[in-house]
Design a protein around this motif. Structure first.
Motif, mmCIF file in Angstrom:
data_model
loop_
_atom_site.group_PDB
_atom_site.id
_atom_site.type_symbol
_atom_site.label_atom_id
_atom_site.label_comp_id
_atom_site.label_asym_id
_atom_site.label_seq_id
_atom_site.Cartn_x
_atom_site.Cartn_y
_atom_site.Cartn_z
ATOM 1 N N PRO A 181 5.750 4.232 9.330
ATOM 2 C CA PRO A 181 5.866 2.914 8.695
ATOM 3 C C PRO A 181 6.473 3.010 7.296
ATOM 4 O O PRO A 181 6.344 4.026 6.604
ATOM 5 N N GLY A 182 7.118 1.930 6.886
ATOM 6 C CA GLY A 182 7.711 1.861 5.554
ATOM 7 C C GLY A 182 8.915 0.953 5.544
ATOM 8 O O GLY A 182 9.325 0.416 6.588
ATOM 9 N N THR A 183 9.492 0.780 4.380
ATOM 10 C CA THR A 183 10.608 -0.153 4.206
ATOM 11 C C THR A 183 11.672 0.470 3.318
ATOM 12 O O THR A 183 11.351 1.169 2.340
ATOM 13 N N ASN A 240 0.808 -1.232 0.000
ATOM 14 C CA ASN A 240 0.000 0.000 0.000
ATOM 15 C C ASN A 240 0.834 1.272 0.000
ATOM 16 O O ASN A 240 0.355 2.340 0.423
ATOM 17 N N ALA A 241 2.077 1.202 -0.472
ATOM 18 C CA ALA A 241 2.889 2.412 -0.553
ATOM 19 C C ALA A 241 2.297 3.365 -1.589
ATOM 20 O O ALA A 241 1.820 2.943 -2.644
ATOM 21 N N THR A 242 2.351 4.659 -1.270
ATOM 22 C CA THR A 242 1.970 5.682 -2.245
ATOM 23 C C THR A 242 3.190 6.439 -2.757
ATOM 24 O O THR A 242 3.084 7.192 -3.722
ATOM 25 N N GLU A 243 4.345 6.237 -2.093
ATOM 26 C CA GLU A 243 5.602 6.854 -2.516
ATOM 27 C C GLU A 243 6.674 5.758 -2.554
ATOM 28 O O GLU A 243 6.920 5.092 -1.543
ATOM 29 N N VAL A 244 7.279 5.576 -3.730
ATOM 30 C CA VAL A 244 8.379 4.626 -3.875
ATOM 31 C C VAL A 244 9.506 5.342 -4.611
ATOM 32 O O VAL A 244 9.281 5.909 -5.688
ATOM 33 N N ILE A 302 19.014 1.607 -3.757
ATOM 34 C CA ILE A 302 18.206 1.758 -2.550
ATOM 35 C C ILE A 302 16.766 2.053 -2.951
ATOM 36 O O ILE A 302 16.504 2.984 -3.720
ATOM 37 N N VAL A 303 15.844 1.235 -2.446
ATOM 38 C CA VAL A 303 14.418 1.404 -2.741
ATOM 39 C C VAL A 303 13.708 1.708 -1.423
ATOM 40 O O VAL A 303 13.734 0.896 -0.493
ATOM 41 N N THR A 304 13.103 2.878 -1.352
ATOM 42 C CA THR A 304 12.441 3.343 -0.133
ATOM 43 C C THR A 304 10.955 3.544 -0.406
ATOM 44 O O THR A 304 10.585 4.086 -1.454
ATOM 45 N N ASP A 305 10.105 3.083 0.549
ATOM 46 C CA ASP A 305 8.658 3.262 0.370
ATOM 47 C C ASP A 305 8.010 3.667 1.680
ATOM 48 O O ASP A 305 8.612 3.564 2.755
ATOM 49 N N ASN A 306 6.767 4.125 1.584
ATOM 50 C CA ASN A 306 5.988 4.520 2.764
ATOM 51 C C ASN A 306 4.821 3.577 2.982
ATOM 52 O O ASN A 306 3.745 3.985 3.431
ATOM 53 N N GLY A 307 5.006 2.294 2.647
ATOM 54 C CA GLY A 307 3.947 1.306 2.836
ATOM 55 C C GLY A 307 3.762 0.942 4.295
ATOM 56 O O GLY A 307 4.325 1.572 5.195
ATOM 57 N N HIS A 308 2.978 -0.138 4.548
ATOM 58 C CA HIS A 308 2.688 -0.511 5.935
ATOM 59 C C HIS A 308 3.857 -1.207 6.617
ATOM 60 O O HIS A 308 3.823 -1.442 7.829
ATOM 61 N N GLY A 309 4.928 -1.517 5.876
ATOM 62 C CA GLY A 309 6.112 -2.099 6.490
ATOM 63 C C GLY A 309 5.927 -3.555 6.869
ATOM 64 O O GLY A 309 4.879 -4.165 6.632
ATOM 65 N N MET A 310 6.983 -4.114 7.485
ATOM 66 C CA MET A 310 6.962 -5.507 7.924
ATOM 67 C C MET A 310 7.137 -5.579 9.433
ATOM 68 O O MET A 310 8.030 -4.942 9.991
#
Length: 694
Positions: free
Chosen positions: A182-184, A67-71, A87-95
């Motif tokens: 949250p994010g990865t 559910n990331a909106t920014e990658v 490096i790939v960064t996102d603002n999803g719900h994370g793990m």
């Protein structure tokens, strides 16, 4: 999973039976769990060979499925401008730590397998096979995920690590949250000297956009950036995507909705031009076939079907065998549309040149050579339309130069396209492929083709006739690639075919039992090396397949080392091998015709009665309704090839002199010939053997 080790703390994780658990005294450091996968390193490291853009796309899909909106994909570079980290960064719900252990403790496991949409039902899910994370090995050897997720209204952190040197070992460590939301973040460390050329190309962002296009159009609030560039399909799409109806085989009649190819045209040249296999929503799951080559249109075909939902990597490998009828129908639909669309664009270019008064031909009917010249001009000027000056004398001069080159000096055409119009390498290559389909370039190119083939025949004669060169000719990286580039020696129709991936497993299953341990498939040649790093001495099995509407033909060639003298043992082996393949349930009774060639420098007199039978062509050792087995020496193959070219040789008044042959092989086969031939006379040390010079 074959094992799990809790290396810090005494936390008990929910793992499957058979796992090894070691409990250590509790320490202040966060708990670290180590998993050993049972799938094996070879299975995992196959992902190192995946396309680089596809690997980046898989990491983006994982973020979007969360559910990331920014990658954001960042390429970090050294002072020498080489990529050191992806490096790939996102603002999803994370793990969460629990989800990380579940996802990484076994190959093919994922929380997505039982879902069709992301958490909260917000968007369509892409991955369901638990393989996407492993694509990162195509980019680098050291992989790290750092993630933050909400558990019981509190933010928790986790770090997952993997390394190509120990590809079955994965570590999951609970950490302090690495971020405030949250994010990865995925970090791939690129080994020094590893080229990531596909990521560095000017068209890298466009190629990635093509893979994500339907998703980004469906969810416009999602932002993906690559090396600082925002990916926006609407910036590069020409017009509206077009759905091409397919002439489907009967077995797909009940599919609803029916499979369709969505043809998307781009306003810039793409480097990755394969057909994308998608679910019905256009979410790309994989690639199929070779790059499409078209000098006029830049496009991507998306084959969309519900039956492709949830395809695994193994399924994609077997796609040609499982859905050959559907794939053939898709290819034909694309070809037909390309012909129509290309004609439309060409007509518009010609109309514009006529409006400007610089089209160099009148409207009178033309026949013969002039009609062919005009047809070729239309092709060239259409393909070069974006490189032509926009207006004025320069535009008129460029058009005139193209006409003059076609009229009096076709050999100058490529120089004009390169130097005057500054056409890119890719555009000139695609234009060359397009020109090859016109009558004029067939005439122009015939002399070059015949000359190059005669030179190649004399090249092999030169090597095989010299005992020293013959002894030092390496099969893996010299003889094999030369033969692979010249399959016309076994029949003109084979020169444009490719090896069939679906055939690999079938051949491998019968290989060792019938042909021995020294024979390897051509796909495995990279692994055949001696302790000093040089290519090993092996026998090579090549295979090619071709199809039309009515039949399928397959060619299998075993290249014997020049030092092997083929006798009854080798002949019996290839016969037994052929029969085992023909009797395989996958091919028994399917109307396929096989041709097996055992190719050698020399053969024993003991098999002459087998290969010199009355009422059979020389070399035909076994012939049945569905297959033939041939034994051929290089001398016989080269003689037959030369006879076919004799007429053209006389028309060209061409003689393959030794100097001519040597020059040609240095220009065209420098990587594949013994070093004694690769160096101009007087350069190599006469006391050194080719192996010593390496």
């Amino acid at each position: 999973m074959s094992g799990e080790h809790n290396t810090q703390g005494a936390a008990r994780m929910g793992v499957g039976p058979g796992a090894v658990r070691t409990e250590l005294p509790t320490q202040s450091a966060p708990p670290l769990t180590e998993f050993e996968l049972s799938v094996g390193e070879r299975k995992i490291l196959q992902f190192k060979r995946k396309p680089q853009i596809t690997a980046v796309a898989e990491l983006v899909w994982n973020a979007l499925d969360a559910n990331a909106t920014e990658v954001h994909i960042e390429l970090r570079r050294s002072s020498m401008n080489a990529i050191t980290d992806v490096i790939v960064t996102d603002n999803g719900h994370g793990m969460t730590p629990e989800r990380a252990r579940t996802a990484f403790q076994a190959y093919g496991t994922t929380w997505k397998s039982s879902r069709t949409h992301t958490e909260g039902g917000e968007r369509i899910l892409h991955g369901r096979n638990g393989e996407g994370r492993l694509f990162a090995f195509a980019l680098g050897d050291q992989l790290t995920w750092e993630s933050a997720a909400v558990v019981d209204d509190a933010l928790v952190g986790v770090r997952i690590s993997g390394n190509a040197d120990h590809a079955t070992i994965w570590q999951v460590e609970e950490t302090e949250p690495p971020r405030e939301t949250p994010g990865t973040t995925v970090r791939i460390s690129v080994p020094q000297g590893k080229p990531l050329s596909r990521l560095e190309r000017d068209d890298a962002a466009a190629n990635l956009t093509a893979k994500l296009a339907f998703y980004l159009l469906a969810y416009p609030h999602v932002r993906v950036t690559f090396d600082g560039k925002l990916l926006d399909p609407s910036d590069i799409i020409v017009g509206e995507p077009i759905n091409l109806e397919l002439d489907l085989p009967e077995e797909y009649a009940g599919e609803g909705p029916p499979p369709v190819v969505t043809f998307v045209e781009w306003n810039k040249r793409m480097g990755d031009r394969k057909m994308l296999i998608c679910n019905a929503d256009g979410i790309a799951l994989g690639e199929h076939g070779s790059d499409w080559s078209d000098g006029i249109i830049s496009f991507t075909p998306y084959l969309r079907a519900n039956l492709f939902n949830g395809l695994s990597t193994e399924d994609l490998h077997g796609l040609t065998m499982a859905h050959s009828g559907l794939l053939d129908a898709a290819v034909k639909a694309v070809q037909q549309h390309l012909a129509v669309r290309g004609a439309q664009i060409s007509a518009e270019v010609v109309r514009q040149l006529k409006t400007e008064g610089i089209y160099p031909y009148d409207d009178q009917p033309m026949t013969g050579a002039l009609a062919v010249e005009r047809q070729t001009f239309d092709v060239v000027v259409t393909a070069a339309r974006h490189a032509l000056p926009a207006k004025g004398a320069a535009r008129s001069l460029s058009v005139s130069l193209i006409r003059t080159a076609l009229e009096s000096s076709p050999g100058d055409l490529h120089a004009i396209l390169e130097k005057v119009l500054a056409l890119s390498d890719d555009d000139r290559r695609h234009l060359k492929n397009l020109l090859d389909s016109t009558d004029l370039t067939h005439v122009i190119g015939a002399a070059t083709t015949v000359t190059n083939r005669l030179n190649f025949i004399q090249l092999l004669r030169k090597i095989l006739a010299d005992e020293h060169l013959r002894k030092n000719l390496r099969e893996v990286d010299q003889l094999h690639p030369m033969v692979a580039k010249n399959l016309w020696l076994f029949g003109e129709d084979w020169r444009m075919t490719r090896s069939e991936l679906g055939l690999t497993n079938v051949l491998q299953a019968h290989l060792e039992d019938h042909l021995g341990e020294d024979v390897v498939l051509e796909h495995e040649l990279e692994a055949v090396t001696q302790p000093d790093g040089r290519s090993g001495r092996v026998d090579i099995l090549m295979f090619r397949s071709r199809r039309d509407d009515n039949s399928t033909e397959r060619l299998v060639i075993e290249l014997k080392r020049p030092t092997v003298k083929v006798g009854p043992k080798e002949l019996d082996q290839i016969k037994g091998y052929a029969r085992a393949i023909i009797d395989d349930p996958q091919y028994s009774g399917v109307g396929c015709r096989w041709r097996f060639y055992l190719v050698t420098y020399d053969y024993s007199e003991k098999i002459l009665r087998d290969i010199r039978q009355k009422d059979r062509p020389a070399g035909l050792a076994d012939v049945q309704d569905d297959y033939e087995v041939w034994v051929k020496s290089w001398g016989e193959i080269l003689d037959a090839g030369e006879r076919k070219l004799r007429f053209f040789q006389e028309q060209l008044n061409y003689e393959a002199t030794d100097d001519r042959v040597t020059q040609h092989l240095r220009e065209s086969y420098s990587h594949f010939i013994p070093d004694a031939l690769a160096q101009p006379q007087g350069r190599a040390n006469p006391t050194e053997t080719p192996e010593q010079e390496q």
